[in-house]
Scaffold this active site. Structure first.
Site, PDB file in Angstrom:
ATOM      1  N   ARG A 134     -21.811 -18.280  -3.151  1.00  0.00           N
ATOM      2  CA  ARG A 134     -22.973 -18.726  -3.934  1.00  0.00           C
ATOM      3  C   ARG A 134     -22.968 -20.227  -4.169  1.00  0.00           C
ATOM      4  NH1 ARG A 134     -21.531 -14.970  -8.342  1.00  0.00           N
ATOM      5  NH2 ARG A 134     -19.902 -14.238  -6.952  1.00  0.00           N
ATOM      6  N   GLU A 174      -6.143 -12.572  -9.358  1.00  0.00           N
ATOM      7  CA  GLU A 174      -5.642 -11.582 -10.320  1.00  0.00           C
ATOM      8  C   GLU A 174      -4.729 -10.571  -9.612  1.00  0.00           C
ATOM      9  OE1 GLU A 174      -8.862  -9.823 -12.403  1.00  0.00           O
ATOM     10  OE2 GLU A 174      -7.562  -8.845 -13.875  1.00  0.00           O
TER      11      GLU A 174
END
Ligand SMILES: O=P(O)(O)OC[C@H]1O[C@H](OP(=O)(O)OP(=O)(O)O)[C@H](O)[C@@H]1O
Ligand SMILES: Nc1ncnc2[nH]cnc12
Length: 178
Positions: A61, A98
């Site tokens: 994006r 993560e």
């Protein structure tokens, strides 16, 4: 357009891509011509005084906003992509997510040493992606003038992490909470 009206154009989708995540979806803002123009105008106001040669957008994006900003400012656009997507010789950086690791890449030689760049993405959360991209650009000898985002999630500390790393950071819209 007022900043609250701009922020209201960002759609929030609960539990995407996994339970507990409030996904801040900028596609609804991009689809609104006034909102899109207002957002890019605000980003250009922040970036223009820094006189960047290149706007570097982060996949995916960050390409949309980065290219629009580069065009609006008369700067070049350079993509930083996820591993294995760029066709030419690349330089890259591995970074920790993560769960597991990922890799960002840049075409070798596309950012010359000493180049003045503004890094752009749609959103900053933990800052892991932007920190890695800034590090990669610095390794090429670039001067990272600013990292610029449409949306900041301040509770996740990404902008603070960038500033602590010596990268000036700005965002147009902030959403408290995760
Ligand atoms: O600050 P961070 O915690 O690193 O998160 C921010 C990154 O996450 C999103 O990208 P995503 O990983 O969803 O990839 P995509 O743009 O290719 O969909 C967003 O566009 C940023 O690039
Ligand atoms: N909450 C969120 N919304 C959209 N993109 C993200 N990237 C990381 N966290 C995000």
């Amino acid at each position: 357009m007022k900043i609250d009206e701009l922020a209201a154009l960002v759609r929030t989708i609960p539990d995407f891509p996994k339970p507990g995540i409030q996904f801040r979806d900028v596609t609804t803002l991009l689809a609104d011509p006034h909102g899109f123009a207002d957002l890019v105008g605000r980003m250009a106001q922040l970036a223009q005084p820094l006189d960047p040669q290149f706007i570097v957008g982060i996949e995916a994006r960050g390409f949309i906003l980065g290219a629009a900003l580069a065009h609006a400012m008369g700067a070049g656009f350079v993509p930083v992509r996820k591993a294995g997507k760029l066709p030419g010789r690349t330089v890259g950086i591995d970074y920790v997510l993560e769960y597991g690791t990922d890799r960002l890449e840049l075409h070798e030689g596309q950012i010359p040493a000493g180049a003045r760049v503004v890094l752009v993405d749609d959103l900053i959360a933990t800052g892991g992606t932007a920190l890695a991209a800034a590090q990669l650009l610095r390794e090429q000898g670039a001067i990272v003038l600013m990292a610029l985002f449409a949306v900041d999630l301040p509770d996740l500390g990404g902008m603070a992490a960038l500033e602590a790393d010596g990268v000036a950071a700005s965002a147009i819209i902030a959403f408290e909470g995760h």
